[in-house]
Write an enzyme that holds these catalytic residues in place. Structure first.
Site, PDB file in Angstrom:
ATOM      1  N   CYS A 527      -0.843  -2.406 -10.129  1.00  0.00           N
ATOM      2  CA  CYS A 527       0.530  -2.493  -9.628  1.00  0.00           C
ATOM      3  C   CYS A 527       1.003  -3.932  -9.485  1.00  0.00           C
ATOM      4  O   CYS A 527       2.194  -4.225  -9.645  1.00  0.00           O
ATOM      5  CB  CYS A 527       0.672  -1.742  -8.310  1.00  0.00           C
ATOM      6  SG  CYS A 527      -0.364  -2.367  -6.968  1.00  0.00           S
ATOM      7  N   HIS A 815       0.246  -2.061  -2.074  1.00  0.00           N
ATOM      8  CA  HIS A 815       0.859  -1.519  -3.292  1.00  0.00           C
ATOM      9  C   HIS A 815       2.157  -2.263  -3.567  1.00  0.00           C
ATOM     10  O   HIS A 815       3.036  -2.342  -2.713  1.00  0.00           O
ATOM     11  CB  HIS A 815       1.130  -0.029  -3.145  1.00  0.00           C
ATOM     12  CG  HIS A 815       1.743   0.594  -4.366  1.00  0.00           C
ATOM     13  ND1 HIS A 815       1.104   0.607  -5.592  1.00  0.00           N
ATOM     14  CD2 HIS A 815       2.938   1.209  -4.562  1.00  0.00           C
ATOM     15  CE1 HIS A 815       1.875   1.204  -6.479  1.00  0.00           C
ATOM     16  NE2 HIS A 815       2.988   1.569  -5.885  1.00  0.00           N
TER      17      HIS A 815
END
Length: 900
Positions: A527, A815
């Site tokens: 990510c 994230h």
């Protein structure tokens, strides 16, 4: 005392309500909004009194007042259960039934009915997990393993979006809300709901019950367990938790065959069951108990038999099932004894004994092995013992002592060889290749556990099974790095585009990117890379210089290869088709790993700044920034880390805030500590004595972060138009007071409350003398700044040097996601998440998503003072992530980018 009361009052959790009838409310931004009965609301202002509390509707994020008369209070223990239910009517139905308050306290392996399919048919299942599906969520779901005819109709093997919550065979797990389950009760009060065989069996057990015994009073199974250095056998008459010690686990009470006991059937004065004599009673932990074997009359052949492992019958302990390989046949595990949930099997016949010869004592059951890190799974918040399908042993030396054979690596569906089938202990159900006179059709103790031809089913001790030598050992776990380039990703692939493809804007960009399977597909902690590349290249060309930087394929093959991959396999396909497969970014990660001798780029979490620095070094591009400190030589870099001011911002009083007309409801006093990127950049440069040597075409700024628990600011406002005029070295600058050419700069005047505090202060010669002649500023030390060219007189009229915000990369719980400006309008904003959803389990695929988020534009148009007065609880999800979780803000100068 009042302070103590205030502290206690603040600790009270917000109330939760259900709307009892359909209503309509008025929203300042969206007009009239319809709220359905059953919508769930959460109290927002704990201090507000009155008949209309201020609430947030969780179904549509509406914030406002709702009449107290249409709100139904939700008990605290039901809040999480109701949040997971999506049907508003089902919430009301769930709330109306008082027995539903006990659903969240059901023990693991409880038998359930579960609604599955479009027709909501009821299927048998066992409870395996209770809790949220994602971190940070309070919605309570039930993870169940489908049993019987429903096995194979599930969605996974106990994983949700790559996170394992429990373990079960593939396609047997479901995660459902409380509205989709109901307990399968086996007590006499629910006898009418039992199947005929179960009712008959239940009555046979109840025939032994004492009229005044507890509900856990059962009768029937023959068990054995170690007691005072010997192994005793007997009949179970009690199984359940001890009064007042529910947390200590389950206990079994038994009537022994020999006078070796010392228990009268009571515990702390409470009668648990009837024991004829204290010498024949025993109370032991369920972990020490195993089923007593059948007699020795079943004597199968002694030669080795090759079989298929079907079923494992564990000792009387709770167990965590092992997920079989995808090719293994579907099987069912015999559950452990569950008192008050399922009636026990009929008593076993006592083994025949020859006169004068005592029966061979059964071995004591082995102690449960501790799970390794890879085996630990969640079971309602606790870790269960080792799976019965893994042969237990006595400590780490069990294998060396001969206690555990090669069967310790067996799984359901494994081909095995059997020698000397024993008669007791952990049992495996196997299907023979040849018939055996003592074999069965898959039944054990009168209960069917699997199906096979007659005389081919056999139940033997697991430790005497070993993997079939005719077949190779099972394959090692899948290498996810290699898998990314395998045929498994074929249907997720993206094309290579050789032609240079410029980015699109506005509606065209929104149509290109918006939807599922859009953006860059995430894989294996990627990510950080996905969000950074999408921010840089999806809708902006200011960083395209790195795609065409001159390289020599002969002398620097790795740089040329990386640039070609980045341009033709990632950026061009992204701009033309709106999607890039994870195999393309994995190829780039491999090149980065090889160039830096860092084995973490292909599978570990990284930060955007580490990725960009290594990428630009690999491409050998010229640094984006040139910054000078005082009179020193310029320093070159690709990114700049912002530093907060020496003192944190203090909340503003209502009197100091100017009245504003904002489309967003604002409070009269500050609710958040806010800083803008403009303020942070000026403060960082001023206090460090820094200047830009030249105006950058692309400016990447890292926000000051100290973790979620140590944030200096509640929110950082990304400045839409960043003014860097006064941060440039060797350029004409205006006097703060008279707009003439500035010749002096003063650090101490930056926070002066009398001269526009929080802004850079530079003066012409005359104003510098006047300002610092005041006694308050007599101690200041202004610094002479260079004036390029000839002497200037009179006001200076020049164009301010500004840079435009084109993307923001954010982080939440490790994230990364990104917000990208896709056009000139305030509402032209896109949100991208490379791992928004997942298809499949451990060997599945992440599904990227891009969606429009026009609402964030309204917040970015606010000033620092206005944003500080916004109630944080009123922020919608997209705006909250952009303002409160920003990690890197990306700016560009379109005119300079063309020159670059």
């Amino acid at each position: 005392m009042s302070g103590a009361h205030e502290q206690i009052r603040k600790r009270r959790p917000p109330k939760t309500f259900l709307i009892s009838t359909d209503i309509k409310v008025r929203d300042q931004l969206e007009g009239t909004i319809s709220l359905q009965r059953g919508f769930i609301c959460q109290e927002q202002d704990l201090d507000r009194k009155g008949d209309s509390p201020w609430v947030k509707v969780l179904d549509n994020d509406f914030m406002g007042k709702i009449d107290r008369r249409v709100l139904i209070d939700v008990p605290t223990d039901l809040t999480g259960l109701l949040e997971a239910v999506t049907d508003p009517e089902a919430r009301l139905k769930l709330l109306s039934k008082k027995q539903n308050t006990q659903l969240a306290s059901l023990p693991s392996d409880s038998p359930l009915w579960v609604q599955i399919g479009q027709q909501d048919e009821l299927a048998e299942a066992e409870l395996k997990y209770i809790g949220p599906l994602t971190r940070g969520s309070s919605a309570v779901y039930f993870g169940v393993q489908l049993k019987g005819s429903a096995a194979g109709r599930g969605k996974s093997n106990g994983t949700y979006k790559g996170q394992r919550l429990f373990t079960c065979p593939e396609a047997c797990a479901l995660f459902v809300p409380a509205s989709h389950i109901r307990p399968r009760q086996w007590s006499s009060s629910s006898e009418g709901h039992q199947r005929p065989r179960e009712r008959e069996h239940h009555r046979s057990s109840n025939g032994h019950h004492s009229s005044n015994g507890p509900q856990n009073h059962v009768r029937g199974p023959r068990v054995c367990f170690p007691l005072d250095d010997k192994v005793c056998a007997g009949e179970v008459v009690f199984c359940g938790p001890l009064p007042g010690r529910a947390s200590s686990g389950m206990y079994v009470g038994a009537i022994l065959d020999t006078p070796d006991g010392n228990w009268d059937g009571t515990y702390k004065g409470e009668k648990l069951c009837h024991i004829p004599s204290i010498l024949y009673g025993a109370l032991v932990s369920v972990n020490k108990v195993s089923l007593e074997p059948k007699s020795h009359r079943t004597n199968p052949t002694q030669k080795s038999s090759r079989t298929i492992l079907k079923v494992a019958l564990p000792p009387v302990t709770k167990s965590v099932p092992v997920s079989p390989p995808a090719s293994a046949p579907k099987i069912a595990l015999m559950p452990p004894i569950k008192p008050a949930l399922k009636s026990p099997p009929l008593p076993l016949p006592k083994p025949a004994q020859k006169p004068g010869l005592p029966p061979p004592p059964p071995l004591p059951p082995p102690k449960p092995q501790g799970l390794t890190a890879g085996q630990q799974q969640h079971t309602n918040g606790t870790h269960g013992p080792a799976s019965p399908l893994r042969a237990p042993g006595n400590g780490d030396n069990a294998a060396e002592n001969g206690e555990v054979g090669s069967g310790s690596n067996l799984e359901v569906g494994s081909m095995v060889e059997v020698n000397d089938p024993p008669l007791f202990g952990p049992v495996a159900g196997i299907e023979l290749e040849q018939e055996l006179s003592a074999g069965t059709d898959g039944s054990y103790l009168g209960e069917r556990h699997f199906r096979c031809p007659a005389n081919k089913g056999l139940f033997v001790k697991l430790r005497n099974c070993r993997r079939d030598s005719r077949f190779p050992a099972p394959e090692m776990p899948v290498n996810q790095v290699e898998r990314c380039n395998s045929i498994a990703f074929a249907e997720w692939g993206s094309e290579r585009v050789e032609e240079h493809t410029p980015p699109v804007e506005g509606d065209e960009a929104r149509e290109l990117y918006q939807g599922w399977k859009k953006g860059i597909q995430g894989h294996l902690n990627s990510c950080y890379l996905d969000a950074t590349l999408f921010s840089l290249f999806s809708c902006c060309s200011s960083a395209d210089c790195v795609l065409f930087w001159p390289t020599d394929p002969e002398t620097d093959q790795s740089s040329s290869q990386a640039q070609d991959l980045l341009r033709c396999d990632i950026v061009n396909p992204l701009r033309r088709y709106g999607y890039v497969c994870a195999s393309k970014t994995m190829a780039l990660r491999r090149l980065l790993e090889a160039a830096n001798s860092d084995m973490g780029f292909t599978n570990q979490e990284k930060d955007p700044e580490e990725f960009l620095n290594k990428l630009f070094q690999l491409l050998r591009v010229e640094p984006l920034l040139k910054i000078r400190s005082m009179s020193q030589q310029p320093q070159e870099c690709h990114l700049y880390q912002l530093f907060p001011p020496a003192l944190p911002p203090s909340p503003s009083s209502p009197e100091s805030l100017p009245p504003v007309n904002s489309p967003i409801p604002l409070s009269s006093a500050s609710s958040m500590r806010v800083a803008s990127v403009q303020t942070l950049l000026e403060s960082s440069f001023l206090h460090s004595g820094l200047k830009f040597v030249e105006a950058p075409s692309c400016l990447l700024l890292l926000m000051p972060r100290f973790g979620k628990d140590f944030k200096m600011f509640d929110a950082i406002l990304p400045t839409l138009s960043l003014d860097i005029t006064d941060l440039l070295d060797d350029t004409l600058r205006q006097c703060t007071i008279c707009q003439a050419v500035a010749e002096w700069e003063c650090l101490q005047c930056y926070d002066d409350v009398d001269i526009t505090p929080g802004h850079l202060k530079q003066y012409c010669k005359t104003c510098n003398v006047q300002v610092h002649s005041h006694r308050k500023r007599a101690s200041h030390s202004p610094v002479k700044i260079g004036v390029p060219g000839e002497q200037w007189t009179g006001p200076l009229h020049c164009t301010r040097q500004r840079m435009s915000l084109f993307a923001v990369t954010c982080i939440e719980t490790s994230h990364y996601v990104s917000f990208v400006k896709n056009g000139p309008l305030d509402t032209d904003w896109l949100f991208f998440d490379s791992m928004a959803d997942r298809e499949g389990g451990e060997n599945g695929f992440n599904i990227p998503q891009v969606k429009a988020c026009p609402e964030v534009g309204r917040y970015l148009s606010l000033s620092e003072e206005e944003l500080s007065r916004v109630d944080p609880s009123s922020l919608r999800e997209a705006a909250r992530r952009l303002l409160c979780d920003s990690y890197m803000c990306l700016y560009h100068s379109p005119e300079l980018s063309l020159y670059k």
